[in-house]
Design a protein around this motif. Sequence first.
Motif, PDB file in Angstrom:
ATOM      1  N   ILE A 137       0.839  -1.202   0.000  1.00 31.03           N
ATOM      2  CA  ILE A 137       0.000   0.000   0.000  1.00 31.03           C
ATOM      3  C   ILE A 137       0.873   1.251   0.000  1.00 31.03           C
ATOM      4  O   ILE A 137       0.587   2.239  -0.687  1.00 31.03           O
ATOM      5  CB  ILE A 137      -0.951   0.018   1.228  1.00 31.03           C
ATOM      6  CG1 ILE A 137      -2.152  -0.890   0.966  1.00 31.03           C
ATOM      7  CG2 ILE A 137      -1.443   1.421   1.545  1.00 31.03           C
ATOM      8  CD1 ILE A 137      -3.147  -0.362  -0.053  1.00 31.03           C
ATOM      9  N   LYS A 138       1.970   1.210   0.749  1.00 37.01           N
ATOM     10  CA  LYS A 138       2.877   2.366   0.812  1.00 37.01           C
ATOM     11  C   LYS A 138       3.543   2.633  -0.531  1.00 37.01           C
ATOM     12  O   LYS A 138       3.911   3.767  -0.841  1.00 37.01           O
ATOM     13  CB  LYS A 138       3.933   2.136   1.890  1.00 37.01           C
ATOM     14  CG  LYS A 138       3.378   2.220   3.307  1.00 37.01           C
ATOM     15  CD  LYS A 138       4.450   1.950   4.353  1.00 37.01           C
ATOM     16  CE  LYS A 138       3.864   2.014   5.760  1.00 37.01           C
ATOM     17  NZ  LYS A 138       4.883   1.695   6.806  1.00 37.01           N
ATOM     18  N   LYS A 139       3.707   1.594  -1.348  1.00 35.85           N
ATOM     19  CA  LYS A 139       4.300   1.772  -2.673  1.00 35.85           C
ATOM     20  C   LYS A 139       3.307   2.338  -3.687  1.00 35.85           C
ATOM     21  O   LYS A 139       3.702   2.791  -4.758  1.00 35.85           O
ATOM     22  CB  LYS A 139       4.825   0.428  -3.199  1.00 35.85           C
ATOM     23  CG  LYS A 139       5.987  -0.157  -2.410  1.00 35.85           C
ATOM     24  CD  LYS A 139       6.354  -1.523  -2.977  1.00 35.85           C
ATOM     25  CE  LYS A 139       7.462  -2.189  -2.163  1.00 35.85           C
ATOM     26  NZ  LYS A 139       7.755  -3.552  -2.669  1.00 35.85           N
ATOM     27  N   SER A 140       2.024   2.261  -3.351  1.00 33.26           N
ATOM     28  CA  SER A 140       0.996   2.667  -4.301  1.00 33.26           C
ATOM     29  C   SER A 140       1.019   4.167  -4.546  1.00 33.26           C
ATOM     30  O   SER A 140       1.113   4.967  -3.616  1.00 33.26           O
ATOM     31  CB  SER A 140      -0.391   2.257  -3.778  1.00 33.26           C
ATOM     32  OG  SER A 140      -1.393   2.707  -4.649  1.00 33.26           O
ATOM     33  N   THR A 141       0.914   4.551  -5.823  1.00 27.93           N
ATOM     34  CA  THR A 141       0.841   5.973  -6.159  1.00 27.93           C
ATOM     35  C   THR A 141      -0.565   6.526  -5.933  1.00 27.93           C
ATOM     36  O   THR A 141      -0.757   7.743  -5.937  1.00 27.93           O
ATOM     37  CB  THR A 141       1.236   6.190  -7.628  1.00 27.93           C
ATOM     38  OG1 THR A 141       0.442   5.337  -8.462  1.00 27.93           O
ATOM     39  CG2 THR A 141       2.709   5.881  -7.830  1.00 27.93           C
ATOM     40  N   THR A 142      -1.554   5.634  -5.752  1.00 29.44           N
ATOM     41  CA  THR A 142      -2.899   6.058  -5.356  1.00 29.44           C
ATOM     42  C   THR A 142      -2.992   5.933  -3.847  1.00 29.44           C
ATOM     43  O   THR A 142      -2.912   4.843  -3.295  1.00 29.44           O
ATOM     44  CB  THR A 142      -3.983   5.163  -6.011  1.00 29.44           C
ATOM     45  OG1 THR A 142      -3.793   5.148  -7.420  1.00 29.44           O
ATOM     46  CG2 THR A 142      -5.366   5.694  -5.694  1.00 29.44           C
ATOM     47  N   ARG A 143      -3.148   7.071  -3.177  1.00 31.74           N
ATOM     48  CA  ARG A 143      -3.182   7.076  -1.725  1.00 31.74           C
ATOM     49  C   ARG A 143      -4.609   6.856  -1.239  1.00 31.74           C
ATOM     50  O   ARG A 143      -5.515   7.599  -1.624  1.00 31.74           O
ATOM     51  CB  ARG A 143      -2.661   8.404  -1.165  1.00 31.74           C
ATOM     52  CG  ARG A 143      -1.318   8.851  -1.759  1.00 31.74           C
ATOM     53  CD  ARG A 143      -0.254   7.775  -1.656  1.00 31.74           C
ATOM     54  NE  ARG A 143       0.028   7.396  -0.275  1.00 31.74           N
ATOM     55  CZ  ARG A 143       0.740   6.332   0.071  1.00 31.74           C
ATOM     56  NH1 ARG A 143       1.217   5.519  -0.866  1.00 31.74           N
ATOM     57  NH2 ARG A 143       0.962   6.063   1.345  1.00 31.74           N
ATOM     58  N   PRO A 144      -4.868   5.850  -0.422  1.00 27.29           N
ATOM     59  CA  PRO A 144      -6.234   5.557   0.016  1.00 27.29           C
ATOM     60  C   PRO A 144      -6.820   6.672   0.868  1.00 27.29           C
ATOM     61  O   PRO A 144      -6.145   7.195   1.773  1.00 27.29           O
ATOM     62  CB  PRO A 144      -6.077   4.261   0.820  1.00 27.29           C
ATOM     63  CG  PRO A 144      -4.643   4.190   1.203  1.00 27.29           C
ATOM     64  CD  PRO A 144      -3.875   4.899   0.137  1.00 27.29           C
TER      65      PRO A 144
END
Length: 469
Positions: A362-369
């Motif tokens: 999740i931390k690598k995701s460029t879409t921030r939840p």
Amino acid sequence: MKNNYDVIIIGAGPAGIFTALEVTKLNSKLNVLIVDKGRNIEKRKCPARDTGKCVNCNPCGITFGWSGAGAFSDGKLSLSPEVGGRLLEYRSEEEAQELINYCDKVYLKFGANEKVHGLNNEKVDEIKYEASKHNIRLVECPVRHLGTELAYDVLKGMYHHLIDNTNTDFCELSEAKELIIENGEVLGIKINSKDGCQEIRGKYVVVAPGRGGAEWLSNEAKNHNMKTKNNAVDIGVRVEVPNSIMDHLTKDLYEAKLVYYSDTFDNMVRTFCMNPGGVVSEEHYDGEIAVVNGHSYSQEELRTENTNFAMLVSTTFTEPFNQPIDYGKYIAQLGNMLTGGPIMVQRLGDLLNGRRTDESRIKKSTTRPTLKSAVPGDLSFVLPQRHLTSIVEALKAFDKIAPGLYSKNTLLYGVEVKFYSSKFETNKYFETDIKNLYTIGDGAGITRGLMQASVTGVIVARDIISKEK
């Protein structure tokens, strides 16, 4: 609260509110009672909006209370009779559009936005043309967006108008327990309120409990042998991506209502409740299950960097199956079981690679939840293969008109479930085979949106007044 009313309304969502508005407008002498499991709109609070964490309020401040779930959470008014329910099964297209226009004027009177999205016909035609190349249907629908903050003001205005200027009472934190029916005619309801169990008599009873009350209404139908039919079960996920992927669609449409039939199973997959610059949210039903939803604000400064929307797979089951609500709850409970209670989130890339999303991914995701309380997990352990495969195939198709949607960093939240009661057999005024008992709105399986729910309230109110005359 008195012991006897002319009109009793179960549910304080748009269907119930518009019933009361129209009844009191046409006959100011009638006494109206509105009962709801939730609170007055000025007391409705959701701690998660401030803290980002759901604390399991009972009743849920998002699901129950004055204005219902959809109006309190976002407030999108679909101005086409094709969208948001089954109105065209009861009225001609011309009649349905006239009723929508009438309700729209009421919303405007109480302060709704003047702006309507989706009227740029040239741009809409371009999007529709492009979608058709990829077997995608764009459902054209002008949308008036209130936004979470303006919806509050509009529905609050309706509340004070009814309570301050008409013979309407509102009984909050009161749960309808049983309809009182004798010899084929409704006589009132039994409720549990803060004052204990009470029996209230009424000449007309309008059941508009919203999705939160759909299961109760289905049980009452069985108890009183009322004629119903199975409704579709809508189960899926909420998708979250950067605004940059969806802006070219939402700029003119606001809500791009897309329909695709999956390649493998030929199931209908549709987008629903699109929120540009919005926030993913969590809501609770019966203190048992957490399901995902979303909302957005109309003020530019409150917008986030993401757009979220539901992707739902619609399935209509045939006999002997007759428990669509229980089926939806079962799927949602699987997701809650794996997360320990909260909503699950997974990157599309992890789902396609057959692995669970964890905190590091999740931390690598460029879409921030935007739903901070969501727990990373694996949706393949939750959703049936038929649903998951259909959603993935639809995402791949939609990527052709919204490049970047089928990306490893697209976030999928589960489970999104739309609870619809079994569809009641009624006449064109939504009166059941029980005399003077009406069922309307989302909870009755007739509508799927704010505007059509409002329209059903107006239709019932006018029928009641015609009987009084």
